[in-house]
Design a protein around this motif. Structure first.
Motif, short mmCIF file in Angstrom:
data_model
loop_
_atom_site.label_atom_id
_atom_site.label_comp_id
_atom_site.label_asym_id
_atom_site.label_seq_id
_atom_site.Cartn_x
_atom_site.Cartn_y
_atom_site.Cartn_z
N LYS A 69 0.82 -1.20 0.00
CA LYS A 69 0.00 0.00 0.00
C LYS A 69 0.87 1.27 0.00
CE LYS A 69 -3.82 1.98 2.50
NZ LYS A 69 -4.33 2.25 3.82
N PRO A 70 0.57 2.21 -0.93
CA PRO A 70 1.39 3.42 -0.95
C PRO A 70 1.07 4.39 0.19
CG PRO A 70 -0.25 3.46 -2.71
CD PRO A 70 -0.45 2.18 -1.97
N PHE A 71 2.09 4.97 0.80
CA PHE A 71 1.89 5.92 1.90
C PHE A 71 2.45 7.30 1.59
CE2 PHE A 71 1.13 2.02 4.16
CZ PHE A 71 0.12 2.38 5.05
N PHE A 72 3.58 7.36 0.88
CA PHE A 72 4.17 8.67 0.59
C PHE A 72 3.24 9.43 -0.34
CE2 PHE A 72 6.67 11.58 -2.01
CZ PHE A 72 7.33 12.29 -1.03
N LYS A 73 2.94 10.66 0.05
CA LYS A 73 2.02 11.45 -0.77
C LYS A 73 2.79 12.39 -1.67
CE LYS A 73 -2.45 12.54 0.23
NZ LYS A 73 -3.27 12.65 -0.54
N GLU A 74 2.61 12.21 -2.97
CA GLU A 74 3.25 13.12 -3.92
C GLU A 74 2.53 14.47 -3.86
OE1 GLU A 74 5.84 12.37 -5.68
OE2 GLU A 74 5.88 10.19 -5.87
N LEU A 75 3.21 15.52 -4.29
CA LEU A 75 2.57 16.83 -4.38
C LEU A 75 2.49 17.23 -5.86
CD1 LEU A 75 1.60 19.28 -2.55
CD2 LEU A 75 3.78 20.34 -3.21
#
Ligand SMILES: [Zn+2]
Length: 315
Positions: A158-164
């Motif tokens: 599951k992805p956690f890092f949030k891109e901007l």
């Protein structure tokens, strides 16, 4: 009964025929270059050297960017793409220190390349000679994210890092996530002598063209419009000394002292965004017959000869 016997015969015939055909084509020399280079976890122990083109080459003597430093954190480290030529590692560290001037604690760093460069199994056409790095637009709030929180690649859970994302939905302008700090960072990167080009979403360059001021705009030419690149910018360094077989993309001999804020840039955010009519022309039909020419389809022999050596050295 006869029907069942017939069916069994057909099955045996089909399976044996299929196997022999499969074997005939299952030659190990047909393994794609991206699979071979994507599997290396160590660099070659040779002198550091970038070989070939940014989108068709490889790297000797690769150096690893540590996952965390005082002024950076590498994102998606499970991909193992935190390797590059020493000049790229130094550039990345230097820029991550420089951003303190603009109020940032450091940088979130995306992909560099494989330990031996070469095509990556997915995601990039370039990033092959150890001279390119993706840098995130998200301003770090912490440079000590856990492995879990520093991932946004679904292949690893599951992805956690949030891109901007700094570009509007219609791709014509920057959105409210964009700041002057972003331009200052891009300007500092472009003014670095080591840099060949920087790719950003075209809407970003449009904003910079309007807001970069009147004095010394030559660095703006290094900022190149592209599709995508709304969550990160892509830095490409020039070929470093000691890499005679590295092939630079041309610098702006033709366009000296020009900033690239021109008609072509305007096209990126106007005509290019209009929906295309689907007309199947003869040319399209002919094109379809050609083999895939993308880096993801390269066979080892498509790369420069020196890369075959890079591929076969055991450490
Ligand atoms: Zn990139």
């Amino acid at each position: 009964m006869n029907i069942i016997k017939g069916f069994l015969f057909f099955q045996i015939f089909f399976i044996s025929t299929f196997l022999s055909v499969a074997q005939a084509h299952d030659s190990s020399d047909k393994v794609l270059a991206k699979k071979i280079f994507g599997n290396f976890i160590t660099p070659t122990q040779l002198r550091s050297e970038s070989l070939g083109k940014y989108n068709k080459g490889c790297l000797n003597g690769g150096v690893e960017l540590p996952i965390k430093g005082e002024t950076w954190q590498h994102i998606n480290s499970k991909r193992g793409r935190n390797w590059g030529h020493p000049s790229l590692i130094n550039f990345t560290k230097d820029l991550s220190q420089k951003v303190a001037d603009f109020g940032w604690m450091g940088l979130y760093i995306g992909d560099l390349g494989n330990p031996r460069g070469g095509p990556t199994p997915y995601g990039h056409a370039a990033h092959q000679v150890g001279l390119e790095v993706d840098i995130k637009f998200r301003k770090p709030a912490s440079l000590d994210l856990s492995v879990k929180d520093s991932h946004n690649d679904q292949r690893y859970g599951k992805p956690f890092f949030k891109e901007l994302n700094v570009v509007s939905k219609n791709q014509t302008a920057v959105n409210s996530n964009w700041t002057k700090e972003h331009m200052n960072i891009l300007k500092a990167a472009a003014q670095d002598e080591r840099v060949n080009k920087i790719f950003v979403n075209a809407a970003i360059k449009v904003w910079m063209c309007k807001n970069a001021g009147a004095e010394d705009r030559s660095w703006l030419m290094k900022i190149r419009p592209e599709r995508g690149h709304s969550e990160h910018f892509h830095v490409r360094l020039k070929c470093p000394e000691g890499s005679p077989d590295c092939i630079d993309t041309p610098l702006w001999n033709k366009y000296k002292n020009v900033d690239g804020c021109d008609k072509q840039l305007a096209w990126w955010v106007t005509d290019r965004l209009k929906p295309k009519k689907k007309i199947i022309t003869k040319t399209v039909k002919i094109k379809k017959k050609y083999k895939c020419a993308h880096a993801r389809c390269y066979l080892p022999e498509d790369l420069p000869k020196a890369c075959l050596k890079t591929m076969h050295i055991e450490n």
